[in-house]
Enzyme design. Sequence first.
Site, PDB file in Angstrom:
ATOM      1  N   GLU A   1       9.305  28.522 -23.111  1.00  0.00           N
ATOM      2  CA  GLU A   1       9.429  29.823 -22.468  1.00  0.00           C
ATOM      3  C   GLU A   1      10.397  29.715 -21.297  1.00  0.00           C
ATOM      4  O   GLU A   1      10.542  30.633 -20.512  1.00  0.00           O
ATOM      5  CB  GLU A   1       8.061  30.376 -22.050  1.00  0.00           C
ATOM      6  CG  GLU A   1       7.319  29.513 -21.048  1.00  0.00           C
ATOM      7  CD  GLU A   1       7.078  30.247 -19.747  1.00  0.00           C
ATOM      8  OE1 GLU A   1       6.377  31.249 -19.761  1.00  0.00           O
ATOM      9  OE2 GLU A   1       7.615  29.784 -18.721  1.00  0.00           O
TER      10      GLU A   1
ATOM     11  N   CYS B   1       2.936  29.589 -24.233  1.00  0.00           N
ATOM     12  CA  CYS B   1       2.656  28.148 -24.296  1.00  0.00           C
ATOM     13  C   CYS B   1       2.542  27.614 -25.722  1.00  0.00           C
ATOM     14  O   CYS B   1       2.286  26.437 -25.914  1.00  0.00           O
ATOM     15  CB  CYS B   1       1.368  27.830 -23.542  1.00  0.00           C
ATOM     16  SG  CYS B   1       1.486  28.158 -21.786  1.00  0.00           S
TER      17      CYS B   1
ATOM     18  N   HIS C   1      -4.891  23.123 -25.823  1.00  0.00           N
ATOM     19  CA  HIS C   1      -3.936  23.549 -24.793  1.00  0.00           C
ATOM     20  C   HIS C   1      -4.585  23.460 -23.410  1.00  0.00           C
ATOM     21  O   HIS C   1      -5.749  23.808 -23.243  1.00  0.00           O
ATOM     22  CB  HIS C   1      -3.437  24.969 -25.065  1.00  0.00           C
ATOM     23  CG  HIS C   1      -2.593  25.502 -23.949  1.00  0.00           C
ATOM     24  ND1 HIS C   1      -1.479  24.831 -23.499  1.00  0.00           N
ATOM     25  CD2 HIS C   1      -2.714  26.601 -23.162  1.00  0.00           C
ATOM     26  CE1 HIS C   1      -0.944  25.510 -22.492  1.00  0.00           C
ATOM     27  NE2 HIS C   1      -1.674  26.581 -22.265  1.00  0.00           N
TER      28      HIS C   1
END
Lengths: 348, 130
Positions: free
Chosen positions: A80, A112, A234
């Site tokens: 990103e 993400c 994550h």
Amino acid sequence: MAGIVGYGAYIPRKRIKADEIALQWGKNPETIKRGLLLQEKSVPGFDEDTITISVSAGRSAIARAGIDPQKIGALYIGSESHPYAVKPSGTVAAEALGIGPEVHIADFEFACKAGTEAMFVALGLVEAGRVDYAMGIGADTSQGAPDDALEFSASAGGAAFIFGRDDMVAEVIETYSYTSDTPDFWRREGEFYPRHGGRFTGEPAYFKHVLAASRAILEKTGLKAEDFAYAVFHMPNGKFPMTAGKQLGFKKEQLDTGWVVPTMGNTYSGSSPTGLAAILDVAKPDDLILITSFGSGAGSDSFVLKATKRLPEVQGLAPTVRSMLDGPRQYVTYGEYAKFREKIIVNE
Amino acid sequence: MPSPRYTREIPSRYRLEAGRCKGCGKVTYPARTICPSCRGEEIEKINLSPRGKVVTSTVIHVPPDDFLMEAPYAMAVVETPEGARLMTQVVDCEPSTVLPGLEVSLEFRLIRKEGKSGILCYGHKAVPVA
Ligand SMILES: [Zn+2]
């Protein structure tokens, strides 16, 4: 059957401690460290960005794969924080890695999750027989707004994975993706800092997608938490992945190795991929590994992998994640951090 | 406008491509078409190892405009195992610790930005080996 034939990671050497950021904004460092389970995070220098991180991680992946980079037929970078708004990161990285010009390249973006997205597509092309080798990279140098909770976590780093059909170091047993339109975190075109929905980022966003994808892939494979040697989720902070892991029935010992966030921070697209690299650094043949990413907006990709007997032969061929996290570090002050992250307005 | 020179130098800047004279073995970086030591014209392409040793160094306190924010920083002549020498910044360390004999690795880094809206120029910088 296809899988990972080589992998590599990169984490910048500059770091800032959570205490240093907390003191700048008059917050209690202990509350932050206890609440978010974050001690310090990586900081990119002036000369480090998604492209340079991708090249460093990619070089390690090629070294471990032991293949001629000219054989890599696709290169995807998920981030990103691509340095250019228009002009691919992948073309610069490919040229530096000695890949191409006979190569398919695209830059991916999904908050993400862009890293596992790149891996997912790379794997698919290899499985389809369209290319012999494909590289998927997740890398970021993300920014949190000053005095925002994200400032304690947003960090820099990434990991690269080469997929192929022969001489795998980890087979991909199964994949699963779970996606819905969820406005938990965003940055409009032209804005410098992202915005987020505060508490909305937890239950309806992170946990909903991470748990749904992980549960579905366990069901699809008929595997249970206890069958796995390692799992990584994550890591937007230290707490979320541990909570998700425990809700899925994983124990701390299965989660610790990939849980690199306390001293690395959240490397966004590079987060769970770097956790996976840390696991591959130490996994043994036949170990089962679960990775589930999360990207705001929102979605999760899950992969079930099985280490092969070739893995231990390549672990030492490039720097390990642990060696970069625990190795030479340069601590910066908040002032230096603001300078490196170009938060200070200077005369042109 | 992006400089044509930058594009032309991509192989040497991005991949450390150098030339080795087939006659006398002299390595030049970037590659030359005629060997500076024997005037030989048969030059083979090689890739330099991404590591080397500092031959000589200095610390820049008054840098050119593009590098104002980075001062003070170390510049060094680094010799690779192939015998090629390149001038490079030495980063991720205290500039005063960059001295002859220091072992470095060569990492892919952003070298400069062409102003606020121009292209980004990449290449290699040296980082002390742990
Ligand atoms: Zn010669």
